[in-house]
Design a protein around this motif. Structure first.
Motif, PDB file in Angstrom:
ATOM      1  N   ASN A   3       4.969   3.071  -3.034  1.00 22.31           N
ATOM      2  CA  ASN A   3       4.431   3.738  -4.277  1.00 22.31           C
ATOM      3  C   ASN A   3       4.341   5.622  -3.405  1.00 22.31           C
ATOM      4  OD1 ASN A   3       2.642   4.633  -6.140  1.00 22.31           O
ATOM      5  ND2 ASN A   3       4.316   4.055  -6.955  1.00 22.31           N
ATOM      6  N   GLN A   4       3.797   5.046  -2.489  1.00 19.34           N
ATOM      7  CA  GLN A   4       3.789   6.961  -1.975  1.00 19.34           C
ATOM      8  C   GLN A   4       5.568   7.204  -1.923  1.00 19.34           C
ATOM      9  OE1 GLN A   4       1.134   6.870   0.980  1.00 19.34           O
ATOM     10  NE2 GLN A   4      -0.515   5.718   0.117  1.00 19.34           N
TER      11      GLN A   4
ATOM     12  N   PRO B  95       7.333   7.570  -4.952  1.00 23.72           N
ATOM     13  CA  PRO B  95       6.885   7.115  -7.118  1.00 23.72           C
ATOM     14  C   PRO B  95       7.195   7.371  -8.031  1.00 23.72           C
ATOM     15  CG  PRO B  95       6.634   9.369  -6.265  1.00 23.72           C
ATOM     16  CD  PRO B  95       7.764   8.807  -4.974  1.00 23.72           C
TER      17      PRO B  95
ATOM     18  N   LYS C  36       1.043  -1.209  -0.225  1.00 24.00           N
ATOM     19  CA  LYS C  36       0.108  -0.149   0.319  1.00 24.00           C
ATOM     20  C   LYS C  36       1.090   1.366   0.514  1.00 24.00           C
ATOM     21  CE  LYS C  36      -3.108   1.123   2.402  1.00 24.00           C
ATOM     22  NZ  LYS C  36      -4.246   1.152   3.440  1.00 24.00           N
ATOM     23  N   SER C  37       1.997   1.545   0.594  1.00 25.41           N
ATOM     24  CA  SER C  37       2.782   2.360   0.745  1.00 25.41           C
ATOM     25  C   SER C  37       3.532   3.037   0.205  1.00 25.41           C
ATOM     26  CB  SER C  37       3.542   2.446   2.532  1.00 25.41           C
ATOM     27  OG  SER C  37       1.967   1.515   3.622  1.00 25.41           O
TER      28      SER C  37
END
Length: 457
Positions: A372-373, A376, A369-370
């Motif tokens: 890519n944040q 990016p 979930k995280s």
């Protein structure tokens, strides 16, 4: 030259010490790293012996994952030599010795441990091997992301081509002992006093028990609370506040016969590993997480912080700040994209606490979930392209349990066993082991401190 005697390998953890011959598949000794001291200052080592002396104070050897009690660590090592051969003592002078060390071990500690090995134990040759390298070596990998969740420490160590990326290696105290504090706090609310948590056989004579406070705490934590944690608790796949957990109730029977019903606590008592500051404890200040202080962060965020620090150590700051798509920038980002992809597909989640049901799945879910944040601008982290793979995570393989508990010891044994090569091809392996990991007594006497710091850097 090849050595005929197998090396002795000792892996000192905060809770237990693993020891055995490098020729063995598993450690022949697993005993408490803690010890007790009687009124005559005699040091008592070994679980059974410690249990016999409730009047003694219980002491620790390690703090923050590092040996600090050098006056008494020698008793811990000597206990191994006295009991390795079916409780028959062996002579340290006849066997090479390999110890494990955390990646943040200090130069002072390296010097002291080497001095004690050669001058007190009088071993013929000696080695210090870094725990995450041994763990990764056991998986037959040279590159990987080591997530070691032990008793006292959680550590994150990126390794590239057999080299620890020191600037990105991080650790915190949010590990098994921290989860035990939350479990103890919960159980203490269910009994009249903490004495009711003392394990058998102590409860049978509780009124006459002249036990020190440290002895009681040791017994309660290492026997009752540990059993509670491993039999009752699991990690939720999705992060949530305590009020959102729901599960069928389980029963846990305490030594005095109290029946404790465990429902949402099955999940909430382990959530502090991921959100430390959201679950406060009485008489303990838990700081709010800060991005520039990785040791304040929960498990998933410290993994991401480690990878972010690795990015900063590999890509020049000017490139990170310049988002323009220049060819130079593209080259740097392409290189780190390959590194990130390889690390994320070679994650090793290890350590005794990592055996907690659901923990590996939660880490993977959070990272998916995280990541890519946090990253990016990389192809490997884009939706549909992200691949997360955990090494040695075959849940149907019983050896996975031993790998997580003893992975650093087994990996160190694999390295140490190269000394016992017998044919010409493997004899080269013995030379490599001596050149890269070991110091002989004659080298120590001739070159001393400079050699130690160079060989074990």
């Amino acid at each position: 030259m090849a050595y005929t005697s197998p090396a002795v390998v000792i892996d000192n953890g905060s809770q237990t010490t693993r020891a055995g011959f490098a020729s063995e598949d598993f450690p022949s000794l697993v005993y408490s790293s803690n010890y007790s001291v009687d009124s005559n200052n005699k040091v008592v080592i070994g679980d059974d012996e410690i249990d016999k002396h409730p009047e003694n104070e219980i002491m620790t050897l390690l703090d923050n994952g590092l040996v600090y009690n050098w006056d008494n660590v020698i008793h811990n090592w000597q206990y191994a030599y006295d009991n390795l051969d079916s409780s028959s003592p062996i002579d340290p002078k006849e066997y090479p010795l390999m110890l494990t060390e955390p990646s943040w071990n200090t130069k002072k500690n390296k010097l002291i441990s080497t001095q004690m090995a050669f001058e007190t134990l009088e071993v013929p040759i000696f080695s210090l091997v870094k725990t995450p390298l041994a763990q990764l070596f056991h998986q037959s990998k040279a590159t990987g992301l080591i997530v070691d969740i032990g008793s006292a420490i959680t550590s994150i160590t990126p390794i590239l081509d057999g080299i620890i990326q020191t600037k990105a290696a991080m650790h915190s105290k949010y590990a098994g002992d921290f989860a035990s504090l939350h479990s103890l706090n919960y159980l203490s609310q269910k009994v009249p006093s903490l004495d009711h948590l003392l394990p058998k056989p102590f409860i049978s004579d509780l009124s006459n028990l002249k036990a020190t406070a440290s002895f009681k705490n040791f017994q309660i934590t290492n026997k009752v609370v540990e059993e509670f944690r491993y039999s009752m608790l699991q990690v939720s796949e999705l992060p949530a506040t305590a009020s959102h957990f729901s599960a069928p109730a389980k029963s846990f029977y305490l030594p005095y016969g109290e029946n404790v019903q465990v429902q949402q606590e099955q999940f909430s008592l382990l959530e502090p590993l991921f959100q430390p500051s959201a679950f406060q404890l009485p008489n303990l200040s838990i700081p709010a997480p800060a991005f520039d202080k990785p040791a304040t962060q929960g498990l998933t965020h410290i993994i991401l912080s480690s990878l972010k620090a690795l990015e900063a150590s590999i890509i020049p700051q000017a490139v990170l700040e310049n988002t323009a798509n220049t060819s130079a920038n593209s080259s740097h980002h392409a290189r780190f994209n390959d590194i990130l992809r390889e690390l994320l597909s070679n994650i090793l989640i290890t350590g005794g606490t990592s055996l907690t049901p659901g923990l590996t799945q939660r880490v993977l879910h959070d990272l998916y979930k995280s990541v890519n944040q946090f990253f990016p601008n990389y192809l490997c982290t884009q939706p549909g392209r992200l691949v997360l793979n955990v090494l040695g995570n075959n849940q149907t393989n019983g050896n996975d349990v031993w790998d997580k508990k003893f992975g650093s010891w087994i990996g160190a044994c694999n390295l140490a066993s190269m000394l016992n090569s017998s044919n010409q091809e493997n004899d080269n392996g013995a030379s490599i082991a001596l050149d890269n990991w070991y110091i002989t007594k004659s080298e120590y006497e001739e070159l001393g401190e400079d050699l130690i710091l160079e060989k074990f850097k």
